[in-house]
Scaffold this active site. Structure first.
Site, PDB file in Angstrom:
ATOM      1  N   TYR A 147       0.835  -1.189   0.000  1.00  0.00           N
ATOM      2  CA  TYR A 147       0.000   0.000   0.000  1.00  0.00           C
ATOM      3  C   TYR A 147       0.874   1.245   0.000  1.00  0.00           C
ATOM      4  CZ  TYR A 147      -3.583  -3.256   1.422  1.00  0.00           C
ATOM      5  OH  TYR A 147      -4.438  -4.301   1.477  1.00  0.00           O
ATOM      6  N   HIS A 188     -12.191   2.758   5.670  1.00  0.00           N
ATOM      7  CA  HIS A 188     -11.023   1.977   5.276  1.00  0.00           C
ATOM      8  C   HIS A 188     -10.536   1.057   6.386  1.00  0.00           C
ATOM      9  CE1 HIS A 188     -10.900   5.268   2.254  1.00  0.00           C
ATOM     10  NE2 HIS A 188     -10.537   4.278   1.472  1.00  0.00           N
ATOM     11  N   ARG A 207      -5.698   8.645  -8.618  1.00  0.00           N
ATOM     12  CA  ARG A 207      -5.008   7.532  -7.979  1.00  0.00           C
ATOM     13  C   ARG A 207      -5.343   6.295  -8.795  1.00  0.00           C
ATOM     14  NH1 ARG A 207      -7.186   4.007  -3.834  1.00  0.00           N
ATOM     15  NH2 ARG A 207      -5.496   2.620  -3.298  1.00  0.00           N
ATOM     16  N   ASN A 266      -5.973   2.746  -8.946  1.00  0.00           N
ATOM     17  CA  ASN A 266      -6.350   1.752  -7.959  1.00  0.00           C
ATOM     18  C   ASN A 266      -6.724   0.504  -8.737  1.00  0.00           C
ATOM     19  OD1 ASN A 266      -7.476   0.420  -5.814  1.00  0.00           O
ATOM     20  ND2 ASN A 266      -9.342   1.629  -5.761  1.00  0.00           N
TER      21      ASN A 266
END
Lengths: 291, 193, 316
Positions: free
Chosen positions: A38, A194, A224, A226
């Site tokens: 991550y 999250h 982003r 993802n």
């Protein structure tokens, strides 16, 4: 840029789906390393002038028509995949305006927005839609303004309300999610939402991500990349339907089933080069953050 | 599978009066609170107004009265009266709740509905774990859950209880344990408080 | 609204609504639709200023933003005049084109407020006018206390245009406004917004805290106290020395010297212009840095904060 849509693709059942060579070339492959963890891979959404997936505010690719049909099918079976709390009504109209302005400016051959004050006409040629409505009047649209426009865009969306020094996920549409439930997570703060993601909290990823997101400014979009991987081109990998899709082959981890991998949103941490050849689909989930 | 370390799972700290508050109302879903619900040096006597549950149909409390002790017929009776009370309150009130976890979050829902922020109420879940678990597949609410594995009373799936908690829905999430490999299971454990 | 960091705005209307107040309406220079702006948003205008080689940047709250009138500002002429307001009052004319930032909102209405209490001092009325319009549209209960000079009473009353049944109170000076009484009688779920002189906003914050209001329900808009004692700024990497005048902010002095620090709210709220500090004592005036960051003395918000002594060395 005229796109050759492939309306007959399916994301369930017989899984009729393939990428054209052009689609593979424009795919923003994020795999520049051998292992993954991550991170805060957010960056300003600088437009690519060379085409590709970063050229538009909201990317539209050859799977657009088929993905919109898949979204409609998921919503028909479970309308709760799109929910917005009542105080977010202004954000619903903002979303509609942003997506309509962006699509019509980036893809004028496919989308047209005509405006006379608050009287708007929206034309979506790939989906054969022609809609007159009054901006600000929800009764002039077949669905709520957010659902109406989100049904005409690829990828999932959430509406975040910034208050009390955090972001509350107070609305969204999730029909192509990696294992999170909109109806369960609705109304959560950024950190709560999250919460189930392993490892990343300890690394401070979400503290920094939240701080970044709260400073995203109007007119300065950020993005982003993802991504998740599935063996079948299944888009509905929701927890709601996990009993349905969980039994099938769905991820690469050397043949071992790992329950925690499914719970973790399946952001793969292992990706041997050979897996790319075996992959039936690599579906990017490109999320752009706008204000 | 204990200690999932999920950030949405509430963390409860023993209660003390918030020195910034102007008025304080302590709510208990029983007749008396357990001692461990209070921070060192604090007791129920530090709260000028206390609401508790008598579990008796003849209880006749005065929910708008102000300071003192009031006993309600049931937890549901108390919650209903709390809504009326908060609708008449002025800024500066702090709420404190002690009891079953879902009761505490019912109190929190009343507070939020009245426009109170998360810095205006304080909760302490007491007693044995008895979670409300929503089956993410069929939406059934499974009450009084005390183990990490249950069978959903609605769709009969074997559910793993994730430490993922929705404050809006006042429930933990249950996800089928053997969706990938039918019959696969893990050791059943008691949930920790 | 697509990615578009800078707007080009044309002055569509400009009128004096009081001897020291000018109302200015701005539209897109190319006639396009302007980006929408929620109540509480501001824009930063680049304004030419006499005696300065570079334009001054000033943040102005939008009183309204709509299709019909574009963005509307109300600007008070300050005394002594600082470059921005002087230009708007003395030189700005219909048809002029100005560069502006897109709207940004650091003073947004809280979505969960059951009631909104607004307390304005002087020209601090500007975001409150935008709030009133938004709250009327939403049907949210509100109460307004506007403190002003007796000379401004009539013009402020006209700007507010109170409708029957609305709790709107105009006070000629602080003496008829009792913060303890007003804050002490608000229903649960009220959020208070204050905008005006720092002393007024400090008093509201202190009174609210004394009455048990939680910090989450107390909001203020800072224009930032700009002036102070002059001091010398040294750029650590180059050794260049820049004088920060008494009526100038550190950020303005840096910009005048050709150093673009990057900024947004110019009021100590957004954190965008934060700069590392190598040496020197600081007078922090922002509302962004944490207590630890202030204590460390290693970072400063040049839009509002100043040196406490006569020199400061920046680590840039």
């Amino acid at each position: 840029m005229t796109i050759a849509f492939k309306p007959d693709e399916t994301f369930r059942g017989d899984f009729r789906y393939a990428n054209s060579p052009a689609a593979i070339l424009r795919f923003p492959f994020p795999f520049d390393q051998d292992s993954y963890m991550y991170g805060i891979n957010m960056e300003p959404h600088t437009r690519s002038t060379m085409g590709g997936a970063f050229a538009a505010a909201f990317d539209v690719d050859e799977h657009y028509v088929a993905e919109c049909a898949e979204r409609a099918a998921v919503l028909a079976a479970d309308p709760g995949r799109c929910q917005v709390l009542p105080h977010m009504v202004e954000a619903e109209w903002d979303t509609l305006e942003l997506i309509m302005e962006s699509l019509s400016a980036d893809y004028p051959e496919h989308f047209t927005l005509e405006r006379e004050g608050d009287d708007w006409i929206w034309t979506n040629r790939p989906l054969s839609l022609h809609q007159r409505f009054r901006f600000g009047d929800p009764s002039s649209l077949p669905q709520s303004p957010f659902e109406y426009i989100a049904r005409q865009a690829q990828g999932d969306f959430t509406l975040q309300d910034q208050r009390d020094g955090t972001l509350y996920m107070d609305g969204g549409i999730a029909t192509t999610q990696a294992d999170w439930s909109l109806s369960f997570d609705l109304g959560m703060t950024f950190h709560e939402w999250h919460g189930p993601v392993p490892l990343a909290h300890q690394k401070g990823v979400f503290d920094r991500a939240l701080s970044y997101l709260m400073r995203v400014r109007y007119g300065h979009p950020a993005r982003r990349l993802n991504w998740t991987m599935t063996v079948h081109p299944r888009l509905d990998t929701s927890p709601e339907n996990y009993p349905v899709w969980g039994a099938g082959p769905h991820h690469f981890d050397g043949g071992q089933h790992r329950r925690d991998a499914a719970f973790a949103g399946r952001i793969a941490d292992i990706l041997p080069a050979a897996a790319l050849e075996r992959a039936a689909v690599l579906h990017p989930r490109l999320s752009c953050q706008h204000r | 599978m204990s200690g999932q370390d999920i950030k949405s799972r509430p963390v409860y700290t023993p209660l003390a009066r918030d020195p910034a508050g102007r008025a304080h109302l302590l709510i208990i879903d029983d007749a008396a609170p357990p001692a461990e619900a209070f921070a060192p040096g604090t007791s129920a006597a530090d709260f000028p107004e206390t609401w508790s549950v008598a579990a008796h149909s003849q209880a006749l409390p005065a929910p708008l009265a102000g300071n003192g002790a009031q006993a309600f017929r049931s937890a549901s009776h108390l919650i209903a009266m709390l809504r009326h009370r908060l609708a008449r309150e002025t800024m500066g009130l702090r709420l404190y709740a002690i009891g079953a976890e879902h009761f505490c979050w019912d109190v929190a829902a009343c507070a939020s509905a009245a426009g109170m922020g998360r810095d205006e109420f304080f909760l302490y879940a007491a007693g044995k774990p008895a979670r409300r678990v929503v089956c993410v597949h069929c939406r059934t609410l499974n009450e009084g859950v005390s183990t990490n594995l249950i069978t959903c009373t609605g769709c009969h799936a074997r559910l793993f209880v994730r430490d993922h908690f929705s404050r809006l829905g006042n429930a933990f999430m249950g996800v089928q344990i053997d969706a990938e490999v039918p019959g696969e299971t893990i050791e059943i454990e008691e949930l920790s408080a | 609204m697509r990615d578009q960091p800078v707007l080009s705005l044309r002055v569509a209307a400009a009128e004096a609504i009081a001897p020291t107040l000018r109302r200015v309406s701005l539209r897109a220079a190319d006639g396009a639709r302007l980006p929408p702006a929620a109540a509480g948003a501001h824009i930063t205008l680049s304004l030419p200023a006499s005696g300065h080689a570079r334009p001054l940047k000033n943040a102005y709250t939008l009183v309204s933003a709509d299709l019909e009138h574009g963005y509307t500002l109300i600007v008070r002429r300050t005394d002594p005049t600082r470059g921005g307001s002087q230009h708007i009052h003395e030189a700005l004319a219909v048809g002029d084109v100005l560069e502006a930032s897109v709207p940004h909102n650091l003073f947004a209405l809280h979505s969960q407020a059951k009631k909104v209490l607004m307390i304005g001092g002087g020209i601090g009325i500007t975001p409150l006018l935008a709030f009133i319009a938004a709250l009327r549209a939403r049907g949210t209960r509100f109460e307004l206390h506007q403190i002003c000079n007796s000379a401004d009473l009539r013009v402020f009353a006209a700007l507010i245009g109170a409708q029957p049944g609305e709790a709107v109170h105009l006070h000629a000076g602080r003496s008829t406004f009792d913060a303890a009484v007003v804050l002490g009688a608000q229903p649960l779920g009220t959020h208070v917004y204050s905008c005006g002189p720092a002393a007024l906003m400090d008093a509201i914050a202190a009174q609210a805290a004394a009455l048990g209001w939680p910090a989450s329900h107390v909001h203020r808009e800072d224009f930032g106290a700009a002036g102070g004692e002059p001091f010398t700024l040294t750029i650590g990497t180059s050794g260049a020395r820049i004088t920060v005048a008494a009526d100038q902010t550190m950020l303005e002095a840096l910009e005048a010297a050709g150093i673009d620090a990057g900024s947004l709210c110019r009021g100590g709220a957004c954190g965008v212009c934060a700069l590392p500090v190598r040496a020197g004592e600081l007078e922090h005036r922002d509302h962004y840095l944490s207590a630890d960051e202030r204590q460390s003395g290693a970072v400063v918000m040049p839009c509002v904060s100043r040196a406490r002594g006569d020199s400061l060395v920046l680590d840039i």
